[in-house]
Design an enzyme around this catalytic site. Sequence first.
Site, PDB file in Angstrom:
ATOM      1  N   THR A  13      44.837  50.316  53.609  1.00  0.00           N
ATOM      2  CA  THR A  13      45.203  51.591  54.236  1.00  0.00           C
ATOM      3  C   THR A  13      44.923  52.727  53.265  1.00  0.00           C
ATOM      4  OG1 THR A  13      46.942  52.718  55.510  1.00  0.00           O
ATOM      5  CG2 THR A  13      47.660  51.535  53.551  1.00  0.00           C
ATOM      6  N   ASN A  14      45.508  53.890  53.484  1.00  0.00           N
ATOM      7  CA  ASN A  14      45.354  55.024  52.556  1.00  0.00           C
ATOM      8  C   ASN A  14      46.665  55.798  52.517  1.00  0.00           C
ATOM      9  OD1 ASN A  14      45.270  57.221  54.632  1.00  0.00           O
ATOM     10  ND2 ASN A  14      43.532  55.991  55.302  1.00  0.00           N
ATOM     11  N   GLU A  15      46.674  56.892  51.754  1.00  0.00           N
ATOM     12  CA  GLU A  15      47.928  57.609  51.434  1.00  0.00           C
ATOM     13  C   GLU A  15      48.339  58.641  52.480  1.00  0.00           C
ATOM     14  OE1 GLU A  15      49.756  57.089  48.754  1.00  0.00           O
ATOM     15  OE2 GLU A  15      48.519  56.621  47.016  1.00  0.00           O
ATOM     16  N   SER A  16      47.667  58.709  53.599  1.00  0.00           N
ATOM     17  CA  SER A  16      48.031  59.761  54.566  1.00  0.00           C
ATOM     18  C   SER A  16      49.472  59.584  55.045  1.00  0.00           C
ATOM     19  CB  SER A  16      47.079  59.741  55.767  1.00  0.00           C
ATOM     20  OG  SER A  16      47.526  60.661  56.735  1.00  0.00           O
ATOM     21  N   ALA A  29      43.362  60.058  58.773  1.00  0.00           N
ATOM     22  CA  ALA A  29      42.529  59.424  57.748  1.00  0.00           C
ATOM     23  C   ALA A  29      42.261  57.998  58.251  1.00  0.00           C
ATOM     24  CB  ALA A  29      43.240  59.423  56.410  1.00  0.00           C
TER      25      ALA A  29
END
Length: 214
Positions: free
Chosen positions: A25-28, A93
């Site tokens: 995943t990512n930091e959004s 994102a």
Amino acid sequence: MLKGKKILLTVGPTREYLDPVRFITNESSGKMGFAIAEELHKENAELIIVCGPVNIQPKVPDRNIKKITTALEMYEECQKHFSDVDIAIFTAAVADYRPKHQANSKIKKDGNIATVEFVKNPDIAAEFGKIKMPHQISVGFALETDNVIENAQEKLTKKGFDMIVINSPNHGEGFGYDTNKVSILINGQNIKDYPLKSKSEVAKDIVDKIKSLL
Ligand code: PMT
């Protein structure tokens, strides 16, 4: 001016599972997307918010929020609404790739090196760009670290955006923070740079620019 306008927003990250307990995943955090949604809600727009896994309590009615997990689910949910909306705003994102195989049970440790093969996810904004009608407005985001303006300009053209909001993952900006520093590029106009502001203030600037397109 936005009263009754149907607006689709994609918000937050997506998760791409390797097995039932592990994912990419990512930091959004969803803060930027929901700040825009709240600003649009104040203007009495009709919102459809397609949102990945986030931990915030937005001040918009629950009935407007469609929760999804993966990029494929986000795409499928957006496809249900594309043709009906006046404006689409792509703040999410979205993971560009997902693991080719998702194991049904937890992957066991085996050797010192593990290799994962990825396949491309649909580019939701670009797909909308292909089928967009002349009356529909598409607003994208670009999270850039290098060649910021060139890359953003390329995304604006390739994905059929009318306007793109550019931000960077610097301290106090972009992912996770309550503040952001953006530049806005509208097709055929000069770029406008804004100072660091709260995400609510940034959302107001973005919504004002969207109104100028109507
Ligand atoms: O959620 P926060 O913590 O508040 O952080 C906000 C943010 C940094 C996530 C937000 O401001 C932001 O920049 N969102 C876009 C991040 C991104 O993925 O940028 P990109 O340059 O990779 O994508 C370009 C555009 O295409 C974006 O509008 C994106 O939503 C869209 N896209 C990208 C890939 C894909 N498969 N589908 C898409 O729709």
